[in-house]
Design a protein around this motif. Structure first.
Motif, short mmCIF file in Angstrom:
data_model
loop_
_atom_site.label_atom_id
_atom_site.label_comp_id
_atom_site.label_asym_id
_atom_site.label_seq_id
_atom_site.Cartn_x
_atom_site.Cartn_y
_atom_site.Cartn_z
N PHE A 91 0.85 -1.18 0.00
CA PHE A 91 0.00 0.00 0.00
C PHE A 91 0.89 1.23 0.00
CE2 PHE A 91 -0.08 -1.45 4.57
CZ PHE A 91 0.78 -0.49 5.08
N HIS A 92 0.29 2.39 -0.28
CA HIS A 92 0.98 3.66 -0.13
C HIS A 92 0.23 4.47 0.92
CE1 HIS A 92 -2.06 6.00 -2.45
NE2 HIS A 92 -2.24 4.83 -3.05
N LEU A 93 0.91 5.44 1.53
CA LEU A 93 0.35 6.09 2.71
C LEU A 93 -0.80 7.03 2.40
CD1 LEU A 93 3.49 6.77 4.92
CD2 LEU A 93 2.04 4.74 4.75
N ASP A 94 -0.95 7.43 1.15
CA ASP A 94 -2.10 8.27 0.80
C ASP A 94 -3.35 7.45 0.49
OD1 ASP A 94 -1.06 10.79 1.16
OD2 ASP A 94 -0.23 10.93 -0.85
N ALA A 95 -3.28 6.14 0.64
CA ALA A 95 -4.45 5.30 0.41
C ALA A 95 -5.49 5.57 1.50
CB ALA A 95 -4.07 3.83 0.42
N PRO A 96 -6.76 5.76 1.12
CA PRO A 96 -7.80 5.93 2.15
C PRO A 96 -8.03 4.63 2.90
CG PRO A 96 -8.78 5.84 -0.04
CD PRO A 96 -7.30 5.86 -0.24
N VAL A 97 -8.32 4.75 4.20
CA VAL A 97 -8.53 3.56 5.02
C VAL A 97 -9.71 2.74 4.50
CG1 VAL A 97 -9.97 4.75 6.71
CG2 VAL A 97 -8.71 2.73 7.40
N SER A 98 -10.65 3.40 3.81
CA SER A 98 -11.81 2.69 3.26
C SER A 98 -11.43 1.66 2.20
CB SER A 98 -12.81 3.68 2.67
OG SER A 98 -12.19 4.53 1.72
N THR A 99 -10.23 1.78 1.63
CA THR A 99 -9.75 0.78 0.68
C THR A 99 -9.64 -0.59 1.34
OG1 THR A 99 -8.47 2.47 -0.49
CG2 THR A 99 -7.84 0.18 -0.88
N PHE A 100 -9.37 -0.59 2.64
CA PHE A 100 -9.13 -1.83 3.38
C PHE A 100 -10.26 -2.17 4.34
CE2 PHE A 100 -5.34 0.71 2.61
CZ PHE A 100 -4.63 -0.12 1.76
N LEU A 101 -10.95 -1.15 4.85
CA LEU A 101 -11.99 -1.35 5.86
C LEU A 101 -13.29 -0.72 5.35
CD1 LEU A 101 -9.99 -0.43 9.10
CD2 LEU A 101 -10.10 -2.63 7.90
N PRO A 102 -14.24 -1.52 4.87
CA PRO A 102 -15.49 -0.99 4.29
C PRO A 102 -16.28 -0.09 5.24
CG PRO A 102 -15.24 -3.32 3.76
CD PRO A 102 -14.15 -2.98 4.74
N ALA A 103 -16.13 -0.27 6.54
CA ALA A 103 -16.89 0.55 7.50
C ALA A 103 -16.53 2.02 7.39
CB ALA A 103 -16.64 0.06 8.92
N PHE A 104 -15.42 2.35 6.75
CA PHE A 104 -14.99 3.74 6.64
C PHE A 104 -15.39 4.38 5.30
CE2 PHE A 104 -12.63 2.24 10.19
CZ PHE A 104 -12.42 3.35 10.99
N ARG A 105 -16.26 3.71 4.55
CA ARG A 105 -16.82 4.35 3.37
C ARG A 105 -17.94 5.31 3.80
NH1 ARG A 105 -17.46 -1.41 0.17
NH2 ARG A 105 -15.23 -1.78 -0.18
N ASN A 106 -18.23 6.29 2.95
CA ASN A 106 -19.32 7.24 3.22
C ASN A 106 -19.14 7.95 4.56
OD1 ASN A 106 -20.66 6.35 0.78
ND2 ASN A 106 -21.38 4.56 1.94
N MET A 107 -17.94 8.46 4.79
CA MET A 107 -17.62 9.10 6.06
C MET A 107 -18.30 10.46 6.18
SD MET A 107 -15.81 7.03 7.83
CE MET A 107 -15.36 8.14 9.16
N VAL A 120 -23.70 16.57 11.28
CA VAL A 120 -22.58 16.14 10.45
C VAL A 120 -22.72 16.63 9.01
CG1 VAL A 120 -22.22 14.07 11.86
CG2 VAL A 120 -23.71 13.95 9.85
N GLU A 121 -21.62 16.48 8.27
CA GLU A 121 -21.59 16.74 6.84
C GLU A 121 -20.66 15.72 6.18
OE1 GLU A 121 -20.29 20.76 6.74
OE2 GLU A 121 -18.20 20.31 7.22
N PRO A 122 -20.84 15.43 4.89
CA PRO A 122 -19.98 14.44 4.23
C PRO A 122 -18.51 14.89 4.23
CG PRO A 122 -21.93 14.91 2.91
CD PRO A 122 -21.88 15.95 4.00
N CYS A 123 -17.61 13.91 4.26
CA CYS A 123 -16.18 14.21 4.18
C CYS A 123 -15.45 13.01 3.59
CB CYS A 123 -15.61 14.54 5.55
SG CYS A 123 -15.46 13.14 6.67
N ALA A 124 -14.19 13.20 3.25
CA ALA A 124 -13.36 12.12 2.73
C ALA A 124 -12.97 11.16 3.85
CB ALA A 124 -12.10 12.70 2.09
N ALA A 125 -12.71 9.92 3.48
CA ALA A 125 -12.17 8.96 4.44
C ALA A 125 -10.72 9.33 4.75
CB ALA A 125 -12.24 7.55 3.88
N PRO A 126 -10.28 9.19 5.99
CA PRO A 126 -8.88 9.49 6.30
C PRO A 126 -7.93 8.53 5.60
CG PRO A 126 -9.98 8.48 8.20
CD PRO A 126 -11.04 8.76 7.18
#
Length: 413
Positions: A91-107, A120-126
């Motif tokens: 992996f590379h460090l700029d990969a969003p955590v949602s790539t590996f953990l589906p629970a972090f989609r639609n953050m 709340v408001e929509p935002c990118a996955a860390p």
């Protein structure tokens, strides 16, 4: 590790012995039950001292082989594990955590000034990088604010007997972030989430991965997520000066007893661990952690081979923030100064000792644990220091700054 005379490594022996007096004073004043310190320079041990008790109740001494909870000093170890996988191109460090953990989609993130968890408001996955640098928008239940309170209500602390890491990580993914990733710094469970990413990418549980790829190669034979039965008699008790929960910093109240027992051998959750916390779950000995610190000082090399390249470690121990931590508006619990201090991958980096108001060198890499343990590695001085005790929270006394002053005060060349 080979030993050397302190004077041969640039220390004044009489000034070094001030450390023992300082440790004894903390014990006499009932601030710490017991403690130990180990100092090495140029790969040679120059000083060790242990004082006090690992169990006040049983009157057993705090010794070199005492097993202690290192809590957040687990974070640099987990961060090294992640960089070992990054070196493999997984992996590379700029990969969003949602790539590996589906629970972090639609953050989502809390809106500025939010007073409720549903504002709340929509935002990118860390990204993985933001997890490692505490700029992800995640938090801790002992931090102030809406998210910290909600985590506290849901008991999201990654404790050793709180089920499984995968399930706890999913609970974090169900919550909003405290802020949009990358916009602030807040101490968080980010490295716990990184530990779950390591499991997904490697196909091993975190305890298996660390044991096989870091702990065993380094000879850290007494470090693990669970206290083995054969080491239970060496497991130190944990104390707190607070009334109530030693981890509940939002409601911290001084107690009548400065050494109130809060966890001990025979009834500790660390003796039956089910959740492997990459952010705070390891227990171990002071010599084991010195082996890890010396690996950092040696640029990834150890006596049996190499964990990381020196280029990767140099990258990890640089400041990854746009300025110091203080410039990023932290509102979280602080274990050490934030002015003049940046953050690398898994640990803090001194930028300006004067602004940090603590002796040291630019480039010091360090971190501590909730039970007041601490380590630092100073590349400029070729110095490694590890301090163990068992008192929570680590903000109770200024022991870390005092120890750094003592060590630097003993160096004469």
């Amino acid at each position: 590790m080979k030993t050397a005379k302190p004077q041969d490594q640039g220390f004044d022996p009489d000034r070094l012995n001030r450390i023992a007096s300082w440790m004894e004073r903390y014990i006499e004043e009932r601030k710490f039950a017991g403690s130990s310190v180990l100092i090495a320079r140029g790969g040679r041990e120059v000083y060790f001292h242990a004082a006090g008790l690992r169990s006040v109740e049983n009157f057993t001494p705090f010794q070199r082989d005492t097993v202690a909870r290192i809590y957040s000093m687990t974070k640099p170890i987990t961060s090294v594990a992640a960089m070992m996988l990054a070196e493999l191109g997984l992996f590379h460090l700029d990969a969003p955590v949602s790539t590996f953990l589906p629970a972090f989609r639609n953050m989502t993130a809390l809106v500025p000034g939010a007073e409720r968890i549903d504002q709340v408001e929509p935002c990118a996955a860390p990204t993985l990088h933001q997890l490692m640098t505490h700029t992800s928008g995640l938090s801790y239940p002992f931090n102030p604010g809406v998210l910290g309170r909600e985590m506290d209500n849901r008991k999201i602390i990654f404790g050793p007997k709180q089920g499984l890491l995968a399930d706890m990580a999913d609970q974090v993914g169900d919550l909003p972030l405290a802020f949009h990733p990358g916009t602030r710094w807040e101490y968080s469970v980010g490295i716990d989430i990184l530990g779950r990413v390591i499991e997904v990418v490697s196909g091993q549980s975190l305890d298996e991965f660390l044991a096989e790829h870091i702990l065993k190669p380094l000879g850290m034979t007494h470090t693990a997520f669970t206290v083995p039965d054969e080491l239970s008699d060496r497991f130190a008790s944990l104390y707190t000066p607070l009334a109530g929960n030693a981890m509940d910093l939002n409601a911290a109240q001084p107690g009548g007893d400065t050494l109130r027992l809060t966890d001990c051998a025979g009834s500790s959750p660390f003796e039956a661990t089910t959740l492997y916390s990459g952010g705070g779950g390891l227990v171990g000995t002071i010599d084991d952690y010195m082996r890890f610190t010396e690996m950092l000082r040696n640029g990834g090399r150890h006596r049996n081979g190499r964990l990381l390249s020196p280029k990767t470690l140099d990258y990890m121990m640089r400041n990854h923030l746009p300025g110091d931590i203080a410039s990023m508006g932290p509102q979280s619990f602080a274990e050490q100064p934030m002015e003049g201090v940046g953050f690398g991958l898994g640990g803090s980096v001194v930028l300006d000792p004067a602004r940090a108001r603590c002796p040291g060198s630019a480039g010091d890499f360090s971190w501590g644990g909730m039970a007041s343990t601490f380590f630092w590695m100073d590349p400029a001085l070729d110095l490694s220091v590890v301090f163990f005790t068992q008192l929570s929270p680590s903000s109770s006394y200024p022991a870390r700054a005092e120890l750094k002053a003592l060590v630097h005060g003993a160096m004469i060349s």
